[in-house]
Design a protein around this motif. Structure first.
Motif, PDB file in Angstrom:
ATOM      1  N   PRO A  93       0.838  -1.202   0.000  1.00 18.90           N
ATOM      2  CA  PRO A  93       0.000   0.000   0.000  1.00 18.90           C
ATOM      3  C   PRO A  93       0.874   1.253   0.000  1.00 18.90           C
ATOM      4  O   PRO A  93       2.020   1.221   0.464  1.00 18.90           O
ATOM      5  CB  PRO A  93      -0.784  -0.115   1.304  1.00 18.90           C
ATOM      6  CG  PRO A  93       0.092  -0.917   2.187  1.00 18.90           C
ATOM      7  CD  PRO A  93       0.833  -1.871   1.294  1.00 18.90           C
ATOM      8  N   MET A 142      -9.040   7.981   1.508  1.00 20.05           N
ATOM      9  CA  MET A 142      -9.643   6.849   2.205  1.00 20.05           C
ATOM     10  C   MET A 142     -11.054   7.175   2.702  1.00 20.05           C
ATOM     11  O   MET A 142     -11.866   6.269   2.857  1.00 20.05           O
ATOM     12  CB  MET A 142      -8.770   6.426   3.382  1.00 20.05           C
ATOM     13  CG  MET A 142      -7.515   5.730   2.980  1.00 20.05           C
ATOM     14  SD  MET A 142      -6.560   5.278   4.418  1.00 20.05           S
ATOM     15  CE  MET A 142      -4.943   5.139   3.707  1.00 20.05           C
ATOM     16  N   LYS A 159     -13.422   5.948   0.258  1.00 21.19           N
ATOM     17  CA  LYS A 159     -13.204   4.520  -0.019  1.00 21.19           C
ATOM     18  C   LYS A 159     -12.309   4.301  -1.234  1.00 21.19           C
ATOM     19  O   LYS A 159     -12.543   3.426  -2.046  1.00 21.19           O
ATOM     20  CB  LYS A 159     -14.530   3.781  -0.187  1.00 21.19           C
ATOM     21  CG  LYS A 159     -15.312   3.643   1.096  1.00 21.19           C
ATOM     22  CD  LYS A 159     -16.395   2.628   0.949  1.00 21.19           C
ATOM     23  CE  LYS A 159     -17.099   2.424   2.271  1.00 21.19           C
ATOM     24  NZ  LYS A 159     -18.100   1.388   2.197  1.00 21.19           N
ATOM     25  N   PHE A 177      -5.842  -0.495   6.838  1.00 18.17           N
ATOM     26  CA  PHE A 177      -5.626   0.933   6.993  1.00 18.17           C
ATOM     27  C   PHE A 177      -6.280   1.504   8.242  1.00 18.17           C
ATOM     28  O   PHE A 177      -6.283   2.705   8.429  1.00 18.17           O
ATOM     29  CB  PHE A 177      -6.153   1.671   5.769  1.00 18.17           C
ATOM     30  CG  PHE A 177      -5.407   1.359   4.509  1.00 18.17           C
ATOM     31  CD1 PHE A 177      -4.183   1.950   4.257  1.00 18.17           C
ATOM     32  CD2 PHE A 177      -5.908   0.478   3.584  1.00 18.17           C
ATOM     33  CE1 PHE A 177      -3.496   1.663   3.106  1.00 18.17           C
ATOM     34  CE2 PHE A 177      -5.238   0.185   2.431  1.00 18.17           C
ATOM     35  CZ  PHE A 177      -4.019   0.782   2.190  1.00 18.17           C
ATOM     36  N   SER A 182      -3.217  10.135  -0.094  1.00 15.54           N
ATOM     37  CA  SER A 182      -3.937   8.861  -0.106  1.00 15.54           C
ATOM     38  C   SER A 182      -4.755   8.680   1.174  1.00 15.54           C
ATOM     39  O   SER A 182      -5.797   8.022   1.158  1.00 15.54           O
ATOM     40  CB  SER A 182      -2.980   7.690  -0.303  1.00 15.54           C
ATOM     41  OG  SER A 182      -2.132   7.531   0.805  1.00 15.54           O
ATOM     42  N   SER A 183      -4.302   9.265   2.282  1.00 12.73           N
ATOM     43  CA  SER A 183      -5.073   9.200   3.527  1.00 12.73           C
ATOM     44  C   SER A 183      -6.381   9.984   3.411  1.00 12.73           C
ATOM     45  O   SER A 183      -7.400   9.578   3.959  1.00 12.73           O
ATOM     46  CB  SER A 183      -4.260   9.739   4.691  1.00 12.73           C
ATOM     47  OG  SER A 183      -3.105   8.973   4.884  1.00 12.73           O
ATOM     48  N   TYR A 185      -8.298   3.591  -2.225  1.00 11.62           N
ATOM     49  CA  TYR A 185      -7.041   3.125  -1.639  1.00 11.62           C
ATOM     50  C   TYR A 185      -5.990   3.020  -2.732  1.00 11.62           C
ATOM     51  O   TYR A 185      -6.303   2.661  -3.875  1.00 11.62           O
ATOM     52  CB  TYR A 185      -7.253   1.774  -0.955  1.00 11.62           C
ATOM     53  CG  TYR A 185      -8.257   1.838   0.163  1.00 11.62           C
ATOM     54  CD1 TYR A 185      -7.866   2.195   1.448  1.00 11.62           C
ATOM     55  CD2 TYR A 185      -9.602   1.587  -0.050  1.00 11.62           C
ATOM     56  CE1 TYR A 185      -8.781   2.282   2.478  1.00 11.62           C
ATOM     57  CE2 TYR A 185     -10.525   1.669   0.974  1.00 11.62           C
ATOM     58  CZ  TYR A 185     -10.107   2.018   2.230  1.00 11.62           C
ATOM     59  OH  TYR A 185     -11.017   2.112   3.249  1.00 11.62           O
ATOM     60  N   GLU A 214     -14.679  -1.062   4.937  1.00 13.30           N
ATOM     61  CA  GLU A 214     -13.376  -0.454   4.735  1.00 13.30           C
ATOM     62  C   GLU A 214     -12.292  -1.469   4.998  1.00 13.30           C
ATOM     63  O   GLU A 214     -12.515  -2.453   5.704  1.00 13.30           O
ATOM     64  CB  GLU A 214     -13.229   0.769   5.643  1.00 13.30           C
ATOM     65  CG  GLU A 214     -14.202   1.866   5.321  1.00 13.30           C
ATOM     66  CD  GLU A 214     -13.851   3.172   6.019  1.00 13.30           C
ATOM     67  OE1 GLU A 214     -12.757   3.262   6.605  1.00 13.30           O
ATOM     68  OE2 GLU A 214     -14.671   4.083   5.954  1.00 13.30           O
TER      69      GLU A 214
END
Length: 96
Positions: A11, A21, A24, A93, A17-18, A26, A89
């Motif tokens: 990942p 999330m 949804k 993560f 990228s956070s 990734y 989810e």
């Protein structure tokens, strides 16, 4: 059939990228030779979720220097995976 863990390398966790999330989405580093269908099947097998969409892009090699030595970084492939609205989810993560 290829092993799903050979297709999905790791990942990618960055600030951008956070933020994705929450929607949804990734981000993963994937094998250069893999296609969108293989990536979708691998994510569904590993994490037991339903994938809605897969976007891929190739990150080109960049020239780098270390003193008098010059070379290039490796070229790699990135996949942005969007999960369906009804899927859970990813547990991977949750600690982030």
């Amino acid at each position: 059939m290829k092993n799903p863990h050979d297709i999905i390398k790791s990942p990618i966790i960055t600030e951008r990228s956070s933020e994705m999330m929450a929607d949804k989405k990734y981000v993963f580093e994937v094998d250069l030779r893999s296609n969108k269908t293989e990536i979708k099947q691998a994510i569904e097998q590993i994490f037991k979720v339903k994938v809605a969409n897969v976007n891929t892009l190739r990150v080109p090699a960049k020239p780098k220097r270390y003193g008098r030595y010059s070379g290039y970084t490796s070229e790699w492939k990135k996949a942005i995976v969007t999960l369906s609205a009804d899927s859970k989810e990813l547990e991977f993560f949750e600690s982030v």
